[in-house]
Scaffold this motif. Structure first.
Motif, mmCIF file in Angstrom:
data_model
loop_
_atom_site.group_PDB
_atom_site.id
_atom_site.type_symbol
_atom_site.label_atom_id
_atom_site.label_comp_id
_atom_site.label_asym_id
_atom_site.label_seq_id
_atom_site.Cartn_x
_atom_site.Cartn_y
_atom_site.Cartn_z
ATOM 1 N N ALA A 105 0.829 -1.213 0.000
ATOM 2 C CA ALA A 105 0.000 0.000 0.000
ATOM 3 C C ALA A 105 0.860 1.258 0.000
ATOM 4 C CB ALA A 105 -0.943 -0.003 1.200
ATOM 5 N N SER A 106 1.962 1.226 0.724
ATOM 6 C CA SER A 106 2.875 2.374 0.740
ATOM 7 C C SER A 106 3.488 2.589 -0.643
ATOM 8 C CB SER A 106 3.986 2.156 1.770
ATOM 9 O OG SER A 106 3.444 2.038 3.062
ATOM 10 N N GLY A 107 3.840 1.499 -1.305
ATOM 11 C CA GLY A 107 4.368 1.606 -2.657
ATOM 12 C C GLY A 107 3.356 2.201 -3.616
ATOM 13 N N VAL A 108 2.099 1.782 -3.486
ATOM 14 C CA VAL A 108 1.037 2.343 -4.337
ATOM 15 C C VAL A 108 0.916 3.840 -4.092
ATOM 16 C CG1 VAL A 108 -1.452 2.370 -4.760
ATOM 17 C CG2 VAL A 108 -0.247 0.192 -4.586
ATOM 18 N N ALA A 109 0.890 4.243 -2.835
ATOM 19 C CA ALA A 109 0.761 5.674 -2.514
ATOM 20 C C ALA A 109 1.917 6.472 -3.113
ATOM 21 C CB ALA A 109 0.701 5.868 -0.999
ATOM 22 N N LEU A 110 3.120 5.960 -2.987
ATOM 23 C CA LEU A 110 4.280 6.654 -3.557
ATOM 24 C C LEU A 110 4.206 6.695 -5.080
ATOM 25 C CD1 LEU A 110 7.122 5.292 -1.258
ATOM 26 C CD2 LEU A 110 6.189 7.617 -1.296
ATOM 27 N N GLY A 111 3.796 5.596 -5.688
ATOM 28 C CA GLY A 111 3.680 5.557 -7.149
ATOM 29 C C GLY A 111 2.651 6.530 -7.680
ATOM 30 N N LEU A 112 1.555 6.690 -6.952
ATOM 31 C CA LEU A 112 0.514 7.622 -7.399
ATOM 32 C C LEU A 112 0.972 9.077 -7.335
ATOM 33 C CD1 LEU A 112 -2.732 6.014 -5.910
ATOM 34 C CD2 LEU A 112 -1.964 6.010 -8.300
ATOM 35 N N LEU A 113 1.986 9.353 -6.540
ATOM 36 C CA LEU A 113 2.519 10.722 -6.477
ATOM 37 C C LEU A 113 3.111 11.170 -7.807
ATOM 38 C CD1 LEU A 113 4.207 10.792 -2.958
ATOM 39 C CD2 LEU A 113 2.071 11.907 -3.667
ATOM 40 N N LEU A 114 3.427 10.232 -8.664
ATOM 41 C CA LEU A 114 3.952 10.566 -9.992
ATOM 42 C C LEU A 114 2.985 11.459 -10.762
ATOM 43 C CD1 LEU A 114 6.205 10.050 -12.133
ATOM 44 C CD2 LEU A 114 4.849 8.095 -12.888
ATOM 45 N N THR A 115 1.706 11.386 -10.442
ATOM 46 C CA THR A 115 0.711 12.176 -11.158
ATOM 47 C C THR A 115 0.981 13.676 -11.043
ATOM 48 O OG1 THR A 115 -1.649 12.289 -11.656
ATOM 49 C CG2 THR A 115 -1.045 12.419 -9.343
ATOM 50 N N PHE A 116 1.677 14.088 -10.005
ATOM 51 C CA PHE A 116 1.978 15.505 -9.790
ATOM 52 C C PHE A 116 3.310 15.909 -10.413
ATOM 53 C CE2 PHE A 116 -0.587 14.066 -6.146
ATOM 54 C CZ PHE A 116 -1.726 14.811 -6.420
ATOM 55 N N SER A 117 3.877 15.039 -11.204
ATOM 56 C CA SER A 117 5.196 15.248 -11.783
ATOM 57 C C SER A 117 5.087 15.403 -13.298
ATOM 58 C CB SER A 117 6.066 14.038 -11.442
ATOM 59 O OG SER A 117 7.122 13.900 -12.331
ATOM 60 N N PRO A 118 6.026 16.120 -13.909
ATOM 61 C CA PRO A 118 6.040 16.173 -15.370
ATOM 62 C C PRO A 118 6.303 14.808 -16.006
ATOM 63 C CG PRO A 118 7.859 17.479 -14.443
ATOM 64 C CD PRO A 118 7.052 16.961 -13.305
ATOM 65 N N PHE A 119 6.818 13.862 -15.232
ATOM 66 C CA PHE A 119 7.087 12.525 -15.751
ATOM 67 C C PHE A 119 5.813 11.713 -15.964
ATOM 68 C CE2 PHE A 119 10.966 13.671 -13.412
ATOM 69 C CZ PHE A 119 11.854 13.669 -14.483
ATOM 70 N N ALA A 120 4.675 12.228 -15.507
ATOM 71 C CA ALA A 120 3.402 11.520 -15.667
ATOM 72 C C ALA A 120 3.068 11.292 -17.141
ATOM 73 C CB ALA A 120 2.277 12.289 -14.980
ATOM 74 N N ARG A 121 3.617 12.090 -18.008
ATOM 75 C CA ARG A 121 3.376 11.934 -19.450
ATOM 76 C C ARG A 121 4.555 11.282 -20.171
ATOM 77 N NH1 ARG A 121 -1.207 14.591 -20.845
ATOM 78 N NH2 ARG A 121 -1.939 16.191 -19.430
ATOM 79 N N GLY A 122 5.434 10.671 -19.404
ATOM 80 C CA GLY A 122 6.629 10.068 -19.975
ATOM 81 C C GLY A 122 6.358 8.944 -20.957
ATOM 82 N N LEU A 123 5.327 8.152 -20.701
ATOM 83 C CA LEU A 123 5.016 7.058 -21.608
ATOM 84 C C LEU A 123 4.452 7.577 -22.927
ATOM 85 C CD1 LEU A 123 5.151 4.015 -21.884
ATOM 86 C CD2 LEU A 123 2.887 3.875 -20.832
ATOM 87 N N GLN A 124 3.710 8.664 -22.871
ATOM 88 C CA GLN A 124 3.228 9.288 -24.113
ATOM 89 C C GLN A 124 4.417 9.796 -24.928
ATOM 90 O OE1 GLN A 124 0.344 11.915 -22.032
ATOM 91 N NE2 GLN A 124 -0.916 11.502 -23.834
ATOM 92 N N TRP A 125 5.371 10.398 -24.264
ATOM 93 C CA TRP A 125 6.575 10.890 -24.932
ATOM 94 C C TRP A 125 7.286 9.734 -25.633
ATOM 95 C CZ3 TRP A 125 11.734 9.696 -24.293
ATOM 96 C CH2 TRP A 125 12.651 10.563 -24.902
ATOM 97 N N LEU A 126 7.469 8.618 -24.904
ATOM 98 C CA LEU A 126 8.127 7.438 -25.484
ATOM 99 C C LEU A 126 7.311 6.873 -26.638
ATOM 100 C CD1 LEU A 126 10.376 5.290 -25.361
ATOM 101 C CD2 LEU A 126 8.925 4.065 -23.741
ATOM 102 N N ASP A 127 6.014 6.785 -26.470
ATOM 103 C CA ASP A 127 5.127 6.232 -27.489
ATOM 104 C C ASP A 127 5.235 6.987 -28.800
ATOM 105 O OD1 ASP A 127 2.818 4.414 -28.160
ATOM 106 O OD2 ASP A 127 1.795 6.339 -28.395
ATOM 107 N N ARG A 128 5.356 8.302 -28.731
ATOM 108 C CA ARG A 128 5.455 9.113 -29.935
ATOM 109 C C ARG A 128 6.805 8.964 -30.640
ATOM 110 N NH1 ARG A 128 3.775 13.393 -26.557
ATOM 111 N NH2 ARG A 128 1.543 13.235 -26.279
ATOM 112 N N ARG A 129 7.825 8.589 -29.918
ATOM 113 C CA ARG A 129 9.171 8.521 -30.487
ATOM 114 C C ARG A 129 9.540 7.139 -31.027
ATOM 115 N NH1 ARG A 129 8.197 12.609 -27.945
ATOM 116 N NH2 ARG A 129 9.330 14.555 -28.030
ATOM 117 N N LEU A 130 8.784 6.143 -30.674
ATOM 118 C CA LEU A 130 9.060 4.797 -31.203
ATOM 119 C C LEU A 130 8.575 4.692 -32.634
ATOM 120 C CD1 LEU A 130 8.096 2.526 -28.188
ATOM 121 C CD2 LEU A 130 10.384 3.113 -28.978
ATOM 122 N N PRO A 131 9.315 3.947 -33.454
ATOM 123 C CA PRO A 131 8.894 3.814 -34.866
ATOM 124 C C PRO A 131 7.610 3.023 -35.010
ATOM 125 C CG PRO A 131 10.842 2.471 -34.405
ATOM 126 C CD PRO A 131 10.526 3.243 -33.173
#
Length: 131
Positions: A105-131
């Motif tokens: 549960a602590s890990g989940v809480a920490l992981g959800l904090l990513l939503t407040f970070s610019p890294f929250a869109r990191g997978l979209q960034w990667l998705d656009r750059r893959l061929p």
């Protein structure tokens, strides 16, 4: 699942499938006999925390809305608790440990904090750059 729940990806099925595969791997690893190796006392709690942190961060990377991310996080907490019961009731080689569920549960809480970070869109960034 509502198609609008996911972020805008070119390959939504790939990313969702990988996240589901990661969840399946956690389930399998939680129910199979533990490896025969000695680890420092309490190290398994760190493994639980990091594993569920990564699963929750995956939810943030996948889902566009905070309420969907929170629902996924609550589902992961429920999964962690259910797996502790399953370890006690379905396996001969594992035991339930409330401290593991707390670490999950602590890990989940920490992981959800990513939503407040610019890294929250990191997978979209990667998705656009893959061929």
């Amino acid at each position: 699942m509502n198609p609008g729940a996911l972020r805008d990806f070119r390959r939504p099925r790939l990313w969702l499938g990988l996240w589901c595969l990661a969840i399946a791997a956690v389930i399998a690893a939680s129910l199979m006999p533990p490896p025969q190796m000695s680890v420092p006392r309490g190290f398994d709690k760190l493994e639980h925390l990091l594993g569920y942190l990564l699963l929750a961060a995956g939810a943030v990377l996948l889902f566009a809305r905070a309420n969907t991310q929170l629902k996924a996080g609550l589902g992961l907490v429920a999964l962690g608790v259910a797996l502790e019961f399953a370890q006690a009731g379905l396996t001969q080689t594992r035991t339930a440990d409330p401290a593991d569920a707390l670490a999950n549960a602590s890990g989940v809480a920490l992981g959800l904090l990513l939503t407040f970070s610019p890294f929250a869109r990191g997978l979209q960034w990667l998705d656009r750059r893959l061929p």
